[in-house]
Design a protein around this motif. Structure first.
Motif, short mmCIF file in Angstrom:
data_model
loop_
_atom_site.label_atom_id
_atom_site.label_comp_id
_atom_site.label_asym_id
_atom_site.label_seq_id
_atom_site.Cartn_x
_atom_site.Cartn_y
_atom_site.Cartn_z
N VAL A 95 3.60 -7.95 -3.97
CA VAL A 95 2.32 -6.45 -3.63
C VAL A 95 2.68 -5.74 -4.56
CG1 VAL A 95 1.68 -5.11 -2.48
CG2 VAL A 95 2.29 -7.70 -1.59
N SER A 142 -8.14 -4.32 -2.86
CA SER A 142 -7.21 -3.49 -1.84
C SER A 142 -8.89 -2.53 -1.39
CB SER A 142 -6.14 -2.55 -2.24
OG SER A 142 -5.53 -1.56 -1.75
N LEU A 191 0.85 -11.74 0.04
CA LEU A 191 1.26 -10.97 0.64
C LEU A 191 2.32 -11.87 2.08
CD1 LEU A 191 2.86 -8.84 2.01
CD2 LEU A 191 0.33 -8.15 2.23
N LEU A 345 1.70 3.61 -2.08
CA LEU A 345 2.70 2.07 -1.14
C LEU A 345 3.11 3.11 -0.06
CD1 LEU A 345 2.50 -0.45 -3.77
CD2 LEU A 345 0.66 -0.08 -1.72
N TYR A 348 3.90 1.81 3.01
CA TYR A 348 3.85 0.48 2.77
C TYR A 348 4.69 -0.25 3.62
CZ TYR A 348 3.65 -4.19 1.08
OH TYR A 348 3.83 -5.86 1.35
N LEU A 351 7.30 0.36 6.20
CA LEU A 351 6.30 -0.64 7.18
C LEU A 351 7.32 -1.96 7.18
CD1 LEU A 351 4.52 -1.91 9.50
CD2 LEU A 351 2.87 -2.32 7.68
N VAL A 352 7.18 -2.29 5.66
CA VAL A 352 8.06 -3.35 5.14
C VAL A 352 10.13 -3.10 5.35
CG1 VAL A 352 8.33 -4.83 3.16
CG2 VAL A 352 6.05 -3.72 2.87
N SER A 406 -3.50 -4.18 10.81
CA SER A 406 -2.76 -4.81 9.84
C SER A 406 -2.89 -6.24 9.69
CB SER A 406 -1.61 -3.89 9.83
OG SER A 406 -0.55 -3.81 8.50
N SER A 408 -0.89 -7.43 7.43
CA SER A 408 0.32 -7.80 7.31
C SER A 408 0.97 -7.57 8.38
CB SER A 408 0.52 -7.38 6.47
OG SER A 408 0.84 -5.61 6.08
N SER A 451 -7.84 0.40 9.30
CA SER A 451 -7.51 1.58 8.91
C SER A 451 -8.44 3.06 8.50
CB SER A 451 -6.17 1.69 7.54
OG SER A 451 -6.34 0.39 6.97
#
Length: 513
Positions: A95, A142, A191, A345, A348, A351-352, A406, A408, A451
């Protein structure tokens, strides 16, 4: 004495949305949710280890038992693996690299200009399908479709003498409802492929999932979504929003400037040169992008380097446009574009980090494999046709999407269970991923947890000041239902035919050896 007017009676849709909104708001932030789930997995590893629970590995025959992480050895593994769980998480690098390249194309103005040219060049009677198609294509970049194409669609339709909400609905249906359709690969493909690969390796440690795993199906889906979106817009939504041109002529947009047209020409030429190089490296039997050992294209640097190609196209076309349009003056502008894409990001990455811990802990405990073997055994006993199983899975995903927006984040939760489960029933991870993507895409446009849902409401309020959640859902629900039915039918036909869903991506899973 004046009677107090009775409150307007809420429709069934409004009551349903109130429940959905309340349930979604009750959930913590996705990053917090993954942190909680990671801790829950640790506790469950201890709970299940207290029972005589075991299964036989379907391929190696090895006896699989739960691994207790509430132990000294488990603590050591968590402490030493915290960093590598994050840095080796499959979706992270793909990503980041993809967005660096696309960031240049977006910062230079290429993506915005290309979308604007597409909708302006269309004849009036083709405005609707072009808008849906542009929405589908924009999702490779995106959020650009949400923030640029949806409001632009309202202006274009207004300028053409049609209701602006009709144009925004068509664009939104393509951008969000068609999120898993495209002629090209985008950031979501590597992703999801990375998450699918992590889950597939619970069963087969050597299994790999290409970012292009669903490409053939995505290409056909692009035309399906465009056609269905066109039909819904004109046959259903247009009845509620008839043509009503503004008397003041407002809402007209300026034509492309000479600089923008020159920039698009430069980008087209640069992309053509890069495409020629790719063709040169893939079409000949001894092409330099093929497997150097046997000339194979399926297991080649070309397909394994799809993310690098996305990066290259974004940078090359973006820089070419910027030079032609005058929006890029130096290398500093290119680096600025890359940096801006990275600056978005922050959340993100957090979150990851927690998602990576959850996935790693879940894999360590072997609970996913145990659940998958037992679940597959139960499904096998039911002897349901594969199409029926996947139809249920698509509906489950579509329902879950109403509460967790989300793509992902949901797949990180669902993949470790469903990918191994369907593998044990003989279905490939790539096929399971398609089922997930259909369910996830079709209810995006009616999910308050998406979102950009609040942003869409704000856009609609420009033309309908009283528009709210119920307005958006009432407008978009026909798209959601039609996409869900139509896409599931296409999926069923594809399964019946048995055609490959992507380069080197079969429908069936056959264990190695």
């Amino acid at each position: 004495m004046t009677d107090t007017p009775a409150a307007p009676r809420k429709s069934a849709i409004d009551r349903f949305l109130n429940v959905v909104e309340a349930g979604g708001n009750a959930l913590p932030h996705p990053a917090t949710l993954f942190a909680i789930l990671a801790m829950v997995v640790v506790v469950l590893s201890w709970v299940f280890s207290q029972f005589d629970l075991s299964v036989q590995h379907p391929t190696t025959g090895e006896l699989i038992t739960p691994v207790n992480l509430v132990s000294v050895a488990g603590l050591h593994r968590i402490l030493t693996g915290l960093v590598t769980n994050f840095t080796s998480f499959a979706p992270l690098g793909t990503v980041l690299v993809s967005l660096i390249g696309i960031g240049v194309a977006e910062h230079s103005g290429l993506i915005g200009a290309a979308l604007r040219q597409l909708v302006l060049a269309a004849p009036r009677f083709l405005l609707t399908p072009v808008m849906v198609f542009a929405g589908v294509m924009s999702n490779m970049a995106s959020e650009i479709g949400y923030v640029l194409l949806v409001p632009l669609a309202g202006l274009v339709f207004l300028a053409a003498g049609r209701h602006p909400i009709l144009g925004m609905a068509a664009a939104f249906a393509g951008v969000s409802g068609g999120y898993s359709a495209n002629l090209l690969l985008g950031t979501i493909d590597p992703l999801l492929a990375g998450l699918s690969q992590e889950a597939a390796q619970i069963i087969d440690p050597a299994y790999t999932v290409s970012p292009a795993a669903n490409w053939y199906f995505m290409i056909v889906s692009t035309f399906l979504v465009t056609g269905l979106g066109w039909w819904v817009t004109e046959r259903i939504v247009a009845r509620r929003f008839p043509d009503a041109p503004k008397e003041d002529g407002g809402g007209r947009i300026e034509p492309m400037t000479r600089e923008e047209r020159r920039g698009l020409l430069f980008a087209l030429l640069a992309s053509a040169v890069l495409t020629a190089l790719v063709v040169w490296g893939t079409v000949p039997a001894d092409g330099f992008l093929r497997n150097p050992e046997d000339g194979d294209l399926l297991n080649s640097p070309f397909l394994q380097g799809i993310v690098a190609l996305i990066f290259a196209y974004g940078v090359v076309a973006g820089v070419a446009y910027g030079i032609g349009a005058g929006t890029i003056k130096s290398d500093a502008d290119v680096i600025k574009g890359m940096g801006q894409s990275m600056s978005t990001l922050g959340v993100y990455l957090v979150l990851v980090f927690f998602a990576a811990q959850f996935v790693a802990f879940f894999n360590w405990t072997q609970l996913g494999l145990i659940f998958a073997v037992n679940g597959a055994g139960l499904l096998a006993q039911m002897q349901l046709p594969g199409i029926v199983l996947f139809a249920g899975f698509i509906l489950l995903t579509a329902t879950a999407n109403l509460f967790m927006g989300s793509a992902s984040a949901k797949w990180a939760l669902m993949a470790p269970v469903f990918v191994p489960m369907f593998m044990l029933l003989g279905y490939s991870p790539e096929l399971t991923q398609i089922g997930y993507r259909i369910g996830d895409s079709t209810t995006n446009i009616i999910s308050p947890m998406m979102s950009y849902f609040a942003l869409i409401i704000a856009f609609l309020q420009r033309y309908e000041p009283k528009a709210g959640i119920g307005t958006v859902v009432a407008v978009m629900l026909p798209y959601s239902v039609t996409f869900l039915i139509g896409w599931t039918i296409l999926f069923s036909i594809w399964m019946a035919i048995g055609a490959p869903i992507g380069p080197g991506s079969p429908l069936q899973y056959i264990p190695a050896g």
